[in-house]
Design a protein around this motif. Sequence first.
Motif, mmCIF file in Angstrom:
data_model
loop_
_atom_site.group_PDB
_atom_site.id
_atom_site.type_symbol
_atom_site.label_atom_id
_atom_site.label_comp_id
_atom_site.label_asym_id
_atom_site.label_seq_id
_atom_site.Cartn_x
_atom_site.Cartn_y
_atom_site.Cartn_z
ATOM 1 N N GLY A 11 0.787 -1.241 0.000
ATOM 2 C CA GLY A 11 0.000 0.000 0.000
ATOM 3 C C GLY A 11 0.814 1.283 0.000
ATOM 4 N N PRO A 12 1.687 1.487 0.994
ATOM 5 C CA PRO A 12 2.438 2.745 1.038
ATOM 6 C C PRO A 12 3.291 2.974 -0.215
ATOM 7 C CG PRO A 12 2.598 1.588 3.137
ATOM 8 C CD PRO A 12 1.920 0.650 2.192
ATOM 9 N N VAL A 13 3.834 1.883 -0.773
ATOM 10 C CA VAL A 13 4.686 2.042 -1.957
ATOM 11 C C VAL A 13 3.827 2.446 -3.164
ATOM 12 C CG1 VAL A 13 6.417 0.955 -3.437
ATOM 13 C CG2 VAL A 13 6.264 0.291 -1.036
ATOM 14 N N VAL A 55 10.544 3.764 -12.798
ATOM 15 C CA VAL A 55 10.566 3.261 -11.419
ATOM 16 C C VAL A 55 11.580 2.120 -11.279
ATOM 17 C CG1 VAL A 55 9.191 2.253 -9.558
ATOM 18 C CG2 VAL A 55 8.137 3.893 -11.135
ATOM 19 N N PHE A 56 12.497 2.301 -10.348
ATOM 20 C CA PHE A 56 13.517 1.279 -10.063
ATOM 21 C C PHE A 56 13.240 0.654 -8.702
ATOM 22 C CE2 PHE A 56 15.679 4.184 -12.908
ATOM 23 C CZ PHE A 56 16.357 3.323 -13.765
ATOM 24 N N LEU A 57 13.457 -0.652 -8.618
ATOM 25 C CA LEU A 57 13.428 -1.313 -7.316
ATOM 26 C C LEU A 57 14.854 -1.694 -6.960
ATOM 27 C CD1 LEU A 57 11.899 -2.652 -4.935
ATOM 28 C CD2 LEU A 57 11.752 -4.724 -6.343
ATOM 29 N N ARG A 75 4.047 -7.877 -5.369
ATOM 30 C CA ARG A 75 3.130 -7.185 -6.283
ATOM 31 C C ARG A 75 3.655 -5.811 -6.691
ATOM 32 N NH1 ARG A 75 -1.830 -8.949 -2.549
ATOM 33 N NH2 ARG A 75 -0.131 -8.679 -1.058
ATOM 34 N N VAL A 76 4.525 -5.241 -5.868
ATOM 35 C CA VAL A 76 5.162 -3.963 -6.235
ATOM 36 C C VAL A 76 6.032 -4.185 -7.467
ATOM 37 C CG1 VAL A 76 6.912 -2.285 -5.505
ATOM 38 C CG2 VAL A 76 5.085 -2.958 -3.929
ATOM 39 N N ARG A 77 6.843 -5.242 -7.397
ATOM 40 C CA ARG A 77 7.734 -5.524 -8.528
ATOM 41 C C ARG A 77 6.924 -5.826 -9.795
ATOM 42 N NH1 ARG A 77 9.652 -9.131 -11.472
ATOM 43 N NH2 ARG A 77 8.511 -10.805 -10.449
#
Length: 248
Positions: free
Chosen positions: A65-67, A83-85, A121-123
């Motif tokens: 959520g926060p990301v 966007v980079f992880l 799920r962010v990735r």
Amino acid sequence: MKCDVLTLFPGIVQAAVYESILGRATETGLVQVNVLDLRDFAVDKHNTADDYPYGGGSGMVMKPGPVFDAVDAIKSCGEPVKVFLMSPQGVVFDHRKALELSRETRRLVFICGRYEGVDERVREALVDEEISIGDFVLSGGELAAAVIIEASARLIPGVLGADESAEKDSFYDGLLDYPHYTRPAVYRDMAVPDVLTSGNHERIRLWRRKQALAATFRKRPDLLNEIELSPEDKKLLEEVESEMWGTS
Ligand code: SAH
């Protein structure tokens, strides 16, 4: 270069980014670094940004959520974004990547993981590129993001002063840098090479070029396969090799 760093530890990134050369570059506006605290995007009253892993096991996982909300907030400005992880599983950062980022016109968003990492799920849904600073594991992505921002920013024209240009550094022209000396001319019986005090600019240029070739040949011979050597370089390199094998 415009960057946003999303982190649970903003102080680490701020300390690294707002000092020294990068600090100066952020003041002049050549580099803009926005550090966002992911806890500010947490929705509960304890600002929780991490939680237990589904499936059990040790360690915590950063909540999606926060990301997602932080990236949405950045994207709402309407500027193109990449966007980079930060991740040990990413493509390993190097000089070529630094040059690419230094020329990037999009806003660069760096997501810094902590604990076991960020919810997958962010990735899957947010990240354009996973990026690593080497085959080892840090406790968080903050120092890695700072490394990437510093190495990229110093390649932007104007970030370094005229007397500290990046063109002479290792990797810029595919070679390692030549050795440097400063005063005193003799220190603990070790003298500076004569040529450097000769005042002969052409001899100094040739000596430095040869030393750069020699350092690369000795320490990183793989780099020599990737560059086009001039006839002068080839001759200097032959000298290096024959001196090394004791023939001439
Ligand atoms: N469990 C993960 C590592 C988590 S380390 C794995 O084994 O893949 C916690 C965070 O530190 C990561 O989410 C990442 O953001 C950061 N990190 C660790 N090592 C890194 C590296 N070599 N390069 C970039 N970021 C790294």
